[in-house]
Structure formats: structure tokens, C-alpha cells
Design an enzyme around this catalytic site. Sequence first.
Site, PDB file in Angstrom:
ATOM      1  N   LYS A  78      50.089  27.158  32.068  1.00  0.00           N
ATOM      2  CA  LYS A  78      49.769  26.094  31.092  1.00  0.00           C
ATOM      3  C   LYS A  78      50.664  26.177  30.057  1.00  0.00           C
ATOM      4  CE  LYS A  78      45.911  25.438  27.697  1.00  0.00           C
ATOM      5  NZ  LYS A  78      44.447  25.688  27.453  1.00  0.00           N
ATOM      6  N   SER A 154      40.798  22.707  27.642  1.00  0.00           N
ATOM      7  CA  SER A 154      42.048  22.140  27.618  1.00  0.00           C
ATOM      8  C   SER A 154      43.215  22.452  28.769  1.00  0.00           C
ATOM      9  CB  SER A 154      42.687  22.760  26.279  1.00  0.00           C
ATOM     10  OG  SER A 154      42.752  23.998  26.276  1.00  0.00           O
ATOM     11  N   SER A 178      38.190  26.827  27.609  1.00  0.00           N
ATOM     12  CA  SER A 178      39.312  25.989  27.885  1.00  0.00           C
ATOM     13  C   SER A 178      39.798  26.344  29.448  1.00  0.00           C
ATOM     14  CB  SER A 178      40.589  26.275  26.976  1.00  0.00           C
ATOM     15  OG  SER A 178      40.576  25.128  26.078  1.00  0.00           O
TER      16      SER A 178
END
Length: 491
Positions: A78, A154, A178
Site C-alpha cells: 500500500k 482505504s 481499511s
Amino acid sequence: MSLFDHTIKELQDKLNNKEITVTDLVKETYKQIRETDDKVQAFLTLNEEDALANAKALDEQGIDADQFPMFGMPIGIKDNIVTKGLRTTCASQILSNLDDPLYDATVVTKLKDAKAINIGKLNMDEFAMGSSNENSSMQKTRNPWNTDYVPGGSSGGSAASVAAGQVPFALGSDTGGSVRQPASYCGVVGMKPTYGRVSRFGLVAFASSLDQIGPITKTVEDNARILEVIAGQDKMDSTSANLDVPKYTEALTNDVKGLKIGVPKEYFVEGVDEAVQDSIREALKVLEAQGAEWEEVSLPHSNYAVASYYMIASSEASANLARFDGVRYGKRSENANDMMEMFKMSRSEGFGDEVKRRIMLGTFALSSGYYDAYYKKAQQVRTLIKQDFEKIFEKYDVVIGPTAPTTAFKIGEKIDDPLTMYANDLMTIPVNLAGVPAISVPCGFHPSNKMPFGLQIIGKHFDESTVYRVAHTYEQAAGYYKEKPQLGGAK
Ligand SMILES: NC(=O)C[C@H](N)C(=O)O
């Protein structure tokens, strides 16, 4: 059958038997990305040259793959996890020129030491603020099960990429859901470890008392294997716990006999999709058939979790994001005439709407005169929520419910309504506020839109082993991990 339908263990066996090389694996990864990423839009930055060079070096060493836990395994990261020399942007314009970070996050160092291969950086909501990836300032990642739908957020890039078969494994971060919510939306496995289990050093801070890095994978077994590698105390993060890391893979015994499950009635209420509720009840039957027992329980302060979280997380974000001022790193506005204007304009131009909304909300909540009414109250609610869990865990081994109230929604459907977007985190947020571990495991497909959704298993502090054991037992019995999206349309 794709190479990525194999577990880490199976891939390492193939490497040992010389059926494949690390270079084959890495080349296959970039081939998959090239074939699918125009539709999925999961990757922000690729690390191809470096990854192929590392693969070649591993192949030339001629050592047994099982000497290192992640030997030759391709993994996506990420984009809020710092990678030395590889662009790290948090999907924000303010960091869009951070091409050459000076250090690796501890999780990245640990993966490198375990001989994993970093494939590249994955899209996310800007600074991890969002539940759909629509808050990325770079691109909109799409759900591989149906590209009209969001992948969740996210860590939407991470979940979508694993679901699409671009990379077999990815790392995400979870502040209020997330990792688990996008895992649920994309039909993959996502773990939020106990707060303090994994070092946050090099994770760009959003809300420091809540943030935790976790693996996103196709199977529970691989998830457990990756957590074994990235967990542990780190002198660079004083909130990382001084506790031994268990062998999570040894906990995967496919046995839940005598295990006690609490099922919170607050997670089966109006607004939680009926089909999702039904599937969770079916899942409980599956676990019951394997010897577990379940009872309805109450987490009475659940209703206040979303409000408490958005106060605390935004307050911490307002402090953490103060460092982005156009001076030390990141983008500086070119339109300013003096220093104050430079600060203001760099931040105004660099941050997106959601990030600004949270900075303003957090700054307001922390300001004198409002602190007691908002921030302090939210912290008090947080304590009550933590106590709710502590009480339940006196009697039960795990808590089970849906990961999110619905399946993924369509791109654009909720973007203009931040409150509805926040409400989506109803069942993931209490876990972060309490600091306990939780996993999302695929639990079915919705009869109307055919999109996947997940079951959430919540455990006691530092008891990821039991969470993995229950998740693995359910996964093997239910078998949803075998399903794959046909990119482009509904299943
Ligand atoms: N960061 C997270 O864990 C996602 C959460 N929906 C948020 O926007 O804060």
C-alpha cells in the site's frame, strides 16, 4: 490454473522442485498486471526493474526456498508504507513528487529479510481516509468482480490487486476498517492485527493510536504466514509490543470444538443487508457443525463507535498531517509570495477535500473550549467500547458478525455523502477503538448484485492465533476462496 492459485507453501515447493523460478513468478506478476490494470487501476508505481534483478539474484543463489519464509514471493505494498528509493505518495498530490524516500518501513525491511519481492505500490484513499478509493487523488481503483463498483477502502488497491490475481499477496493498513472492508468487498482475506503487534515505523501516520498494518491474501494460511514475518517488537516504534510472535500457521488446525462465539445483536440491525445477515447465520451453522457454540451477546456502546472514531481519528490526523507544509518534503506551491502564503497554498493545493474535512474537524475538536465536549468525550466512549469487548471476552473466545453492512457499492453512489460513507464502518471501527485483532474472510455472494462480502472474526488482544484458527476452519468448510472474478462484469 494460475500460479497465484497456490499458497506460499505450494509455490515454495514448486521453487524447490525446480518447476518454476523466482524470475518466472515475478514475470508472471507483471504480465498479470499489464493484462488487467487498465481495468482495475490498482497500481500507482511499479518496481519492475528492481524486482526482476532481485528475482535473478535469488535464482542464482541456488538455495532452498524454505530457508526463508517469503523466498521469492511477489507482494504489493500500500502506498502509505514507505519504501526506500521507491515513490511513496499516500495517493496525495502533496507527496506526488516523493520519488526517493530515504528509508524502508520496518515491515518492508522484514519482508526483504524474508526474501519477498516488492512488486510495487498500490492505490488507496488519500492518506487512508475513505472507504471506497474514490478519495485517491491519482486514480480510481475498480472492483475486479464488477468494475462499476468500488473496491472499498482505504486499502482498495491492495484488495483489488489480490482479487484480480495481479499479485498473490499485499499489505494494507487499517485505521477504522481499511484492510477488512476492502477485503470484504473484493472477496479476499484481510487481517487487522492487535494494536502493537506490527511496527508502524514507516507507515505514514493517519491516526497513530489506531493505525495497524495487515496482510491481504486469498487464503487464511498465507495471511498467517505473512503476519508471522511482519509482526514483532521494533525499537523504532515504542507502541510495538514486547511479546513473542506465535507461529500462526501452526494454529491452523481446522478444529473449533468447544470454541465459544459471541454474536453481537447490534451487528444485525436495520441497515445491515438481509442477505449479508443470512449468510453470517449460515456461517455460524457451519462453525456449529464443526463443534463451536454460539450465543447472542451485546456490545451496548456500538452505536457511538462511528462518532467517537471520526472525532479521535480526525483529531490525530490534524496533528499528524501538520508536517506536510511544503518545506521538508512533498510539493511546494509555486504561486505563493511569502512564507505564510507558501504554507497555506501548499496545503490547499496538496490536500483533497476529504483530507481537508478531517483536518478541520480534528482541529476544531482539539481546540480549547471544545476539547472536553468533543475529543475528551470521544476518548471516554472509546474506553466504554473497549470495556464492552473485555466483558464479552471473559466468556467467549471470538466475536463474529458481518465485516460491513453491505457489499461494495457503485462508483459515485456515496461520494457526495460523507456521513453515509462513514456509517459504512459501523462494524470495523469498534475493533480499532478497542485495539483487538480481527479478520475478514469471504462468506458469500449477494443474490442481487453478485458481489462478494465477508465475515468478521474478532479476537482477544494478541490472540490472532484463535482468530486465524476459526477463519481457516470456516474458509476450508465454505470454500469461497476458490471463486475468482471474471474481470469486467458481474459474476
Ligand atoms: N482508514 C480506514 O481505516 C478507513 C476509514 N473508513 C476511514 O476513512 O477512516
